[in-house]
Design a protein around this motif. Structure first.
Motif, PDB file in Angstrom:
ATOM      1  N   ALA A  26       0.835  -1.205   0.000  1.00  0.00           N
ATOM      2  CA  ALA A  26       0.000   0.000   0.000  1.00  0.00           C
ATOM      3  C   ALA A  26       0.870   1.256   0.000  1.00  0.00           C
ATOM      4  O   ALA A  26       0.626   2.202  -0.762  1.00  0.00           O
ATOM      5  N   LEU A  27       1.904   1.255   0.820  1.00  0.00           N
ATOM      6  CA  LEU A  27       2.811   2.406   0.890  1.00  0.00           C
ATOM      7  C   LEU A  27       3.612   2.565  -0.395  1.00  0.00           C
ATOM      8  O   LEU A  27       3.847   3.684  -0.854  1.00  0.00           O
ATOM      9  N   ALA A  28       4.053   1.448  -0.962  1.00  0.00           N
ATOM     10  CA  ALA A  28       4.831   1.508  -2.200  1.00  0.00           C
ATOM     11  C   ALA A  28       3.984   2.025  -3.353  1.00  0.00           C
ATOM     12  O   ALA A  28       4.461   2.816  -4.184  1.00  0.00           O
ATOM     13  N   ASN A  29       2.732   1.603  -3.433  1.00  0.00           N
ATOM     14  CA  ASN A  29       1.847   2.115  -4.481  1.00  0.00           C
ATOM     15  C   ASN A  29       1.616   3.618  -4.313  1.00  0.00           C
ATOM     16  O   ASN A  29       1.566   4.366  -5.303  1.00  0.00           O
ATOM     17  N   GLU A  30       1.496   4.069  -3.070  1.00  0.00           N
ATOM     18  CA  GLU A  30       1.353   5.503  -2.817  1.00  0.00           C
ATOM     19  C   GLU A  30       2.614   6.248  -3.244  1.00  0.00           C
ATOM     20  O   GLU A  30       2.543   7.326  -3.856  1.00  0.00           O
ATOM     21  N   LEU A  31       3.772   5.694  -2.938  1.00  0.00           N
ATOM     22  CA  LEU A  31       5.042   6.289  -3.344  1.00  0.00           C
ATOM     23  C   LEU A  31       5.112   6.426  -4.866  1.00  0.00           C
ATOM     24  O   LEU A  31       5.464   7.484  -5.408  1.00  0.00           O
ATOM     25  N   ARG A  76      -2.768  -2.807   9.635  1.00  0.00           N
ATOM     26  CA  ARG A  76      -2.487  -4.184   9.226  1.00  0.00           C
ATOM     27  C   ARG A  76      -3.770  -4.951   8.881  1.00  0.00           C
ATOM     28  O   ARG A  76      -3.711  -6.146   8.584  1.00  0.00           O
ATOM     29  N   ARG A  77      -4.911  -4.270   8.899  1.00  0.00           N
ATOM     30  CA  ARG A  77      -6.176  -4.942   8.598  1.00  0.00           C
ATOM     31  C   ARG A  77      -6.332  -5.118   7.089  1.00  0.00           C
ATOM     32  O   ARG A  77      -5.912  -4.272   6.292  1.00  0.00           O
ATOM     33  N   ALA A  78      -6.972  -6.217   6.716  1.00  0.00           N
ATOM     34  CA  ALA A  78      -7.052  -6.590   5.303  1.00  0.00           C
ATOM     35  C   ALA A  78      -7.832  -5.577   4.464  1.00  0.00           C
ATOM     36  O   ALA A  78      -7.355  -5.140   3.417  1.00  0.00           O
ATOM     37  N   GLU A  79      -9.023  -5.210   4.893  1.00  0.00           N
ATOM     38  CA  GLU A  79      -9.879  -4.373   4.046  1.00  0.00           C
ATOM     39  C   GLU A  79      -9.286  -2.988   3.782  1.00  0.00           C
ATOM     40  O   GLU A  79      -9.239  -2.555   2.619  1.00  0.00           O
ATOM     41  N   PRO A  80      -8.831  -2.253   4.816  1.00  0.00           N
ATOM     42  CA  PRO A  80      -8.244  -0.937   4.517  1.00  0.00           C
ATOM     43  C   PRO A  80      -7.016  -1.031   3.615  1.00  0.00           C
ATOM     44  O   PRO A  80      -6.813  -0.166   2.747  1.00  0.00           O
ATOM     45  N   LEU A  81      -6.208  -2.060   3.797  1.00  0.00           N
ATOM     46  CA  LEU A  81      -5.004  -2.199   2.969  1.00  0.00           C
ATOM     47  C   LEU A  81      -5.365  -2.573   1.533  1.00  0.00           C
ATOM     48  O   LEU A  81      -4.765  -2.067   0.583  1.00  0.00           O
ATOM     49  N   ALA A  82      -6.345  -3.457   1.379  1.00  0.00           N
ATOM     50  CA  ALA A  82      -6.802  -3.812   0.027  1.00  0.00           C
ATOM     51  C   ALA A  82      -7.293  -2.579  -0.709  1.00  0.00           C
ATOM     52  O   ALA A  82      -6.975  -2.360  -1.885  1.00  0.00           O
ATOM     53  N   ALA A  83      -8.075  -1.746  -0.006  1.00  0.00           N
ATOM     54  CA  ALA A  83      -8.601  -0.527  -0.624  1.00  0.00           C
ATOM     55  C   ALA A  83      -7.478   0.431  -0.994  1.00  0.00           C
ATOM     56  O   ALA A  83      -7.476   1.020  -2.084  1.00  0.00           O
ATOM     57  N   MET A  84      -6.491   0.570  -0.126  1.00  0.00           N
ATOM     58  CA  MET A  84      -5.389   1.499  -0.387  1.00  0.00           C
ATOM     59  C   MET A  84      -4.542   1.033  -1.571  1.00  0.00           C
ATOM     60  O   MET A  84      -4.109   1.842  -2.400  1.00  0.00           O
ATOM     61  N   ILE A  85      -4.307  -0.271  -1.668  1.00  0.00           N
ATOM     62  CA  ILE A  85      -3.517  -0.805  -2.778  1.00  0.00           C
ATOM     63  C   ILE A  85      -4.181  -0.490  -4.115  1.00  0.00           C
ATOM     64  O   ILE A  85      -3.530  -0.032  -5.062  1.00  0.00           O
ATOM     65  N   GLU A 134      -6.613   1.802  -4.687  1.00  0.00           N
ATOM     66  CA  GLU A 134      -6.781   3.252  -4.860  1.00  0.00           C
ATOM     67  C   GLU A 134      -5.479   3.907  -5.323  1.00  0.00           C
ATOM     68  O   GLU A 134      -5.485   4.778  -6.204  1.00  0.00           O
ATOM     69  N   GLN A 135      -4.358   3.496  -4.750  1.00  0.00           N
ATOM     70  CA  GLN A 135      -3.084   4.101  -5.131  1.00  0.00           C
ATOM     71  C   GLN A 135      -2.619   3.623  -6.507  1.00  0.00           C
ATOM     72  O   GLN A 135      -1.949   4.370  -7.228  1.00  0.00           O
TER      73      GLN A 135
END
Length: 277
Positions: free
Chosen positions: A57-62, A96-105, A107-108
């Motif tokens: 998620a962080l790497a996609n945002e980067l 570290r929760r699945a749903e917020p991280l899935a959404a961020m991946i 979205e970014q």
């Protein structure tokens, strides 16, 4: 007065690359949404599923920020500096929760695609993004994003006991990044004193050359002159071996790698000449 816009010199992404980035992000999100426990360890890694997903998620945002023209220093390209940057980013970002991280991946990934294809105002110089592995055009940066997601997506699939998303078509779209970065990730201690000419043929795909001359590494389109060793390799095996996800001897035993030429014994040495960041 109407603002005049133009596409900058990056042009559209190569055919299929945008769809592969979007599809891979979606596949990873589906894996995470099907996970019952993100504390499951990732095989061969110190990370859990939740930590690997947070890193993605962080790497996609980067990457989205870089594509939009924002400066985001992240290590100096060496494995040690990138590992340190990863550790610091995960310490600061605790989701570290699945749903917020899935959404961020996802979205970014969409933010990246929007930034990389958006028209820019006439006369605006968007520059060349500086990635964690050096400056690269947006086509190569998109290939980098895809490669990075596939590597960690493969890890998540293994950890969760699900099919992975690495396939021949997606590997082909990773090749612009893989070719561009090979000189950067060459292991100086492994290449020192070695003079060799490799022809790398992806089965059903492209052929390129890798020439080494006492530490200097040059990648060319097509076979090099005076090739010493030709390596024919299945595309998925190439990517997984290159990213350190598969043992090359295992791939050889499965018939995924075949070599010939006037110095065929150079083939097993080839993967050891590079260090995956």
């Amino acid at each position: 007065m109407r603002t005049t816009t133009r596409q900058d010199t990056r042009g559209p992404l190569p055919e299929g690359l945008g769809q592969a980035v979007r599809g891979t992000a979606g596949d990873i999100a589906a894996l995470l949404r099907g996970a019952r426990d993100t504390a499951v360890p990732v095989p061969g890694s110190e990370w859990t599923v939740g930590e690997a997903a947070a890193h993605l998620a962080l790497a996609n945002e980067l990457m989205a920020d870089l594509a939009a023209g924002r400066e985001r220093p992240y290590g100096d390209g060496t494995p040690q500096s990138l590992a340190g940057a990863n550790e610091r980013s995960l310490a600061d970002f605790t989701e570290r929760r699945a749903e917020p991280l899935a959404a961020m991946i996802t979205e970014q990934a969409e933010a990246f695609l929007d930034a990389v294809t958006r028209p820019v105002a006439e006369g605006v110089d968007v520059g060349t993004p500086t990635s964690p592995l050096g400056p690269m055009g947006r086509d190569v940066l998109a290939s980098y994003l895809l490669t990075h997601m596939l590597g960690h997506g493969y890890d998540l699939a293994r950890a969760l006991g699900r099919p992975h998303m690495v396939d021949r078509a997606r590997v082909g779209l990773c090749m612009p990044f893989m070719r561009a970065v090979m000189p950067r990730v060459a292991d100086a201690s492994a290449t020192a004193g070695l003079t060799a000419r490799y022809t790398i043929r992806l089965r059903g795909g492209e052929t390129f050359g890798v020439s080494l001359d006492d530490g200097a590494v040059r990648v060319t389109a097509g076979p090099p002159d005076g090739s010493d060793c030709t390596i024919l390799i299945e595309p998925t095996a190439f990517l997984l071996v290159a990213l350190g996800r598969r043992d090359p001897w295992r791939a050889i035993a499965r018939g995924q790698i075949v070599a010939w030429g006037r110095r065929p014994w150079l083939a097993p040495r080839f993967p050891t000449l590079f260090k995956a960041p």
